[in-house]
Design an enzyme around this catalytic site. Structure first.
Site, mmCIF file in Angstrom:
data_model
loop_
_atom_site.group_PDB
_atom_site.id
_atom_site.type_symbol
_atom_site.label_atom_id
_atom_site.label_comp_id
_atom_site.label_asym_id
_atom_site.label_seq_id
_atom_site.Cartn_x
_atom_site.Cartn_y
_atom_site.Cartn_z
ATOM 1 N N ASP A 115 0.795 -1.071 -0.135
ATOM 2 C CA ASP A 115 -0.253 -0.100 0.048
ATOM 3 C C ASP A 115 0.972 1.057 -0.076
ATOM 4 O OD1 ASP A 115 -2.063 -1.406 0.094
ATOM 5 O OD2 ASP A 115 -2.486 -1.448 2.268
ATOM 6 N N ILE A 116 0.431 2.388 -0.458
ATOM 7 C CA ILE A 116 0.917 3.527 -0.570
ATOM 8 C C ILE A 116 1.678 3.917 0.912
ATOM 9 C CG2 ILE A 116 -1.015 4.883 -0.066
ATOM 10 C CD1 ILE A 116 0.277 7.233 -2.217
#
Length: 295
Positions: A115-116
């Site tokens: 995920d970012i």
């Protein structure tokens, strides 16, 4: 003919999507989507179905460009920072890991995603088929994380251990064998914990260790062969050509002065948030060094 040397097996060859993935342009699933979108031609004819077998004698092109010659399978360890998407491009213009990598690398794809706002170890390879195999749950490679979470401590049937508690935050060591989307955050959320920092520290036999944030290093071919084992490496090419590209000596890691000072400060105080080492060992070394200086 042997696929281990980058050639198609037997007169029937191999699926065209697999051949495209082997060339490092994309994953096999993405190659199938490209074919459905009419972006792939076989021997000068645009095809619409991935149910086509190809051999070395066939000519494949993507968006009008010939398929690149397949290189030796390569694997890289990348310390992904927070704030970067695991994607080649983002319609919203957000920064991606591939825009942050140093120049001179082959075209790479990620083995799964982070995920970012998740940081830590991300495997990158030029071989889409290998990426697909390593992502499969059947491969069963364990992913280990360090998690900082906020909330009460509860226990469930998961492989997790409490490293330390700091006020209302806790640091956990967490391990899973499948990389489902946001799985760690979802599991801990079910246990009443809100994740505010997530760091992947290992993926199968590969460790983040002391790799600096933003740095990337290549796994040596011999090490890669040993760690993959015969079952996983059945279709991997260890003897093909390799482009004469070189990584920066520091692996392309950003080294601003403030980052160096912060790292030095953490080393001196044996900060338990350091990746891949326990604070106890650092403190012990510091005590031994001080003792020698007094003598």
């Amino acid at each position: 003919m042997n696929s281990r040397h980058g050639q198609a097996d037997g007169p029937a060859g191999e699926r065209i999507a697999k051949a495209i993935a082997r060339a490092g342009l994309c994953s096999r699933r993405e190659a199938e989507a490209w074919i459905a979108a009419g972006r792939v031609a076989l021997n000068g004819e645009v095809i619409a179905s991935p149910a086509r077998n190809v051999t070395r004698a066939d000519r494949i092109s993507v968006d009008g460009q010939p398929l690149p010659s397949r290189e030796r399978t390569r694997l890289f360890l990348y310390h992904k920072p927070r704030g970067l998407l695991t994607s080649h491009a983002d319609p919203g213009g957000r920064p991606t890991i591939f825009s942050a990598l140093p120049k001179g690398l082959p075209r790479l794809i990620s083995v799964g995603r982070l995920d970012i706002n998740t940081e830590g170890l991300l495997l990158l390879t030029n071989d889409g088929s290998l990426a697909r195999v390593l992502e499969l749950p059947a491969t069963g490679w364990l992913r280990r994380y360090r998690v900082r979470a906020h909330g009460g401590i509860r226990y469930g049937p998961i492989e997790a251990t409490l490293d330390r508690a700091q006020g209302s935050n806790v640091w956990l060591a967490f391990a899973i064998r499948e990389g489902k989307n946001r799985e760690v955050k979802n599991v801990l959320g079910h246990l009443g914990l809100k994740v505010n920092r997530l760091i992947r520290v290992s993926f199968g036999p590969f460790q983040l260790g002391e790799l600096p944030v933003g740095a990337i290093v290549e796994v040596k071919t011999r090490t890669l062969r040993d760690q993959l084992g015969e079952e996983i490496a059945v279709d991997v090419d260890f003897s093909g050509p390799i482009s004469e590209r070189a990584l920066p000596r520091d692996g392309g890691a950003p080294t601003p002065q403030s980052d160096r000072h912060d790292a030095d400060r953490k080393r001196r105080r044996g900060d338990p948030e350091r990746i891949g080492q326990r604070a106890r060992g650092d403190k012990g070394r510091g005590r031994r060094r001080a003792h020698r200086e007094r003598r």
